[in-house]
Design an enzyme around this catalytic site. Sequence first.
Site, PDB file in Angstrom:
ATOM      1  N   ASP A   1     -50.677 -48.000 -61.692  1.00 50.20           N
ATOM      2  CA  ASP A   1     -51.894 -48.061 -60.885  1.00 50.20           C
ATOM      3  C   ASP A   1     -52.342 -49.520 -60.903  1.00 50.20           C
ATOM      4  O   ASP A   1     -52.560 -50.093 -61.986  1.00 50.20           O
ATOM      5  CB  ASP A   1     -52.974 -47.163 -61.464  1.00 50.20           C
ATOM      6  CG  ASP A   1     -52.645 -45.686 -61.294  1.00 50.20           C
ATOM      7  OD1 ASP A   1     -51.790 -45.361 -60.452  1.00 50.20           O
ATOM      8  OD2 ASP A   1     -53.241 -44.862 -62.016  1.00 50.20           O
TER       9      ASP A   1
ATOM     10  N   SER B   1     -46.295 -36.018 -64.109  1.00 51.40           N
ATOM     11  CA  SER B   1     -46.818 -37.298 -63.635  1.00 51.40           C
ATOM     12  C   SER B   1     -45.797 -38.409 -63.855  1.00 51.40           C
ATOM     13  O   SER B   1     -45.164 -38.496 -64.905  1.00 51.40           O
ATOM     14  CB  SER B   1     -48.102 -37.656 -64.387  1.00 51.40           C
ATOM     15  OG  SER B   1     -48.474 -39.004 -64.130  1.00 51.40           O
TER      16      SER B   1
ATOM     17  N   GLU C   1     -53.093 -42.405 -52.415  1.00 51.14           N
ATOM     18  CA  GLU C   1     -53.416 -43.297 -53.526  1.00 51.14           C
ATOM     19  C   GLU C   1     -52.850 -44.690 -53.233  1.00 51.14           C
ATOM     20  O   GLU C   1     -51.704 -44.987 -53.582  1.00 51.14           O
ATOM     21  CB  GLU C   1     -52.844 -42.770 -54.853  1.00 51.14           C
ATOM     22  CG  GLU C   1     -53.510 -41.498 -55.328  1.00 51.14           C
ATOM     23  CD  GLU C   1     -53.062 -41.101 -56.740  1.00 51.14           C
ATOM     24  OE1 GLU C   1     -53.509 -40.041 -57.214  1.00 51.14           O
ATOM     25  OE2 GLU C   1     -52.272 -41.847 -57.365  1.00 51.14           O
TER      26      GLU C   1
END
Length: 294
Positions: free
Chosen positions: A220, A211, A265
């Site tokens: 994010d 990740s 995303e």
Amino acid sequence: MNKKFTPKLIKQICIEALVVIIAVTAVGGAVITHQQYKSNKSPESDSAVSDSSTTEEPDGTSEVNTTNQSTTNSTQNNESTTSKNEATVNNSDFPYAYAGFTPKITDVNVDLSKFIVNGKYALPEGYKPTLAEAVKGSGVQLDYRVAPYYQAMYDAAKKDGITLTPISGYRSYERQKNNFENRIKQYMNEGMDKTEATKKAAEIIMIPGSSEHNAGLAMDICSLSESFENTDEFAWLNEHAADYGFILRYPKAAEKREITGVTYEPWHYRYVGVEAAKDIKSRGITLEEYLGLN
């Protein structure tokens, strides 16, 4: 009869005495050296191994035995790599090999525009970036090289009436593992077998060590919902993120999802540097395509 001590005789006596002293000293030294060799041979061999041993901690960091090592060696936890980092992880060693995940170890000593972390390229064991707060007072961290660019982007957006709330930046290996394992359990509870559940989980959550959050290179922003694409914040990022070195890492187009291996995303932005970000955006490509890894 008493001998007369002439200069010649005295010189001869001195020479003979010196020879005796040298001989005794040499023999004694040899005996001592032999005894030391017999008593110290094994411990010296063992210490050469133990002094450089590494113990892996649960969160993916390394605890290094630094006995007799230099200060430089003791600080190599951050942004360091070993010879094994260029090799493919042994299938039997990788925790999720049973589901077909056998990533290579990525090179962490490259420019951030070339730093790849995905399902095929994992971070070295124990890798942890040097961190800095992304936005002052937020408590959310990024790699120290990336944080200033996020702060600058945040400040610029603020001037336009936009708040780019940092939700999740750096995540430890252990946290990533917990998230991933929980997702596997969820799918198994829905009836999938372990292999199928692991593959499905990897479409949503990157496998531990793979990740960009584990590397501290991604943020994010604002939301974890696909509806974020309909917000003013998303529109601002779409227009300006590249100016600060960030790209939308996982695009919506189906062909791009096949390349990244991750679903859309709209909230996940990765730092690659201003030049690379502008190039990637203008060409409409993914990081994998930019690096020739698709």
